[in-house]
Design an enzyme around this catalytic site. Structure first.
Site, PDB file in Angstrom:
ATOM      1  N   SER A 143      16.859  -5.722  -5.922  1.00 54.33           N
ATOM      2  CA  SER A 143      15.955  -5.577  -4.907  1.00 54.33           C
ATOM      3  C   SER A 143      16.421  -6.689  -3.850  1.00 54.33           C
ATOM      4  CB  SER A 143      14.676  -6.141  -5.452  1.00 54.33           C
ATOM      5  OG  SER A 143      13.566  -6.738  -4.375  1.00 54.33           O
ATOM      6  N   TYR A 159       9.847 -12.605 -10.158  1.00 53.62           N
ATOM      7  CA  TYR A 159      10.588 -11.319  -9.923  1.00 53.62           C
ATOM      8  C   TYR A 159      11.859 -11.604  -8.993  1.00 53.62           C
ATOM      9  CZ  TYR A 159      11.352  -6.577  -7.772  1.00 53.62           C
ATOM     10  OH  TYR A 159      12.046  -5.443  -7.434  1.00 53.62           O
TER      11      TYR A 159
END
Length: 235
Positions: A143, A159
């Site tokens: 990501s 995350y």
């Protein structure tokens, strides 16, 4: 089972981006394994593509459990005899927008277990099958949240840290593994999935297409890179 046909395994392959990757690889004549910890959902996903004539099979796989990964690797070795493509797609995003210092400790550990240690153990377990044929394409679905230059911005702390670590793992293992085995990371963008939510601008099909090229790289393709939509991006 065809032990001469290129075989691909996609973790979290029963839904979202993972399912689209299974479908697109099957359409390119790969024998594709749907990795899922939920047997019913995994078998249903595989059956839906089998009904379209695709060479797709279910493999029970919980990326949070090292024992499950080892059993899956042994199953693939015995039944299929090879693994040419591994896409580490399974991941979790559990902390909303909470800063790291406010995150629950258990949540941080679970996030790292799934998003970092899962891919590590999978790569370690399946590399012998790739080395056997001196061919492998490993894609870690990361990501933009994991980019180093974004670490000074607030956001989903657990995350972000997990994807930063996954990017580091990608580079380190790419440097360690020799031969025609390539390991790259990819950011699929903000996607309409259970994780991305309904307001994301990209479809799972579009995201899968942006990942697919790394799964089918030729020998001259990149190794140890981080990409979005086919273009290299900053770590």
């Amino acid at each position: 089972m065809n032990q001469t046909k290129k075989t691909a395994l996609i973790t979290g392959g029963n839904k979202g981006i993972g399912f689209e990757l299974v479908k697109q690889l099957a359409e390119q004549n790969y024998q594709v394994l749907v990795g899922s910890r939920n047997r019913a959902r995994g078998e249903k996903a595989a059956a839906s593509l089998q009904n379209l004539g695709h060479d797709v099979h279910f493999v029970e796989l919980d990326v949070d459990r090292k024992e499950s990964i080892q059993l899956a690797a042994e199953h693939v070795r015995q039944v299929y005899g090879r693994l040419d493509v591994l896409i580490n797609n399974a991941g979790v995003y559990m902390d909303g927008n909470s800063p790291l210092l406010e995150a629950d400790q258990d949540l941080l550990e679970r996030t790292l277990k799934t998003n970092l240690l899962g891919p590590y153990h999978l790569i370690q377990s399946f590399l012998p099958l790739m080395k056997k044929y001196n061919y492998g394409r490993i894609v870690n679905v990361s990501s933009g949240y994991g980019q180093m230059d974004g670490m000074d911005e607030k956001g989903p702390g657990s995350y972000k840290l997990s994807k930063l670590a996954l990017n580091g793992l990608t580079r380190q293992l790419a440097a360690e593994v020799s031969g025609n085995i390539k390991i790259n990371a990819v950011c699929p963008g903000w996607v309409k999935t259970d994780m991305g939510g309904p307001h994301a601008p990209r479809t799972a099909e579009e995201a899968a297409r942006s990942i697919m090229w790394l799964a089918v790289l030729d020998e001259e393709g990149p190794n140890g890179g981080f990409f979005r939509d086919g273009k290299e991006i900053k770590w």
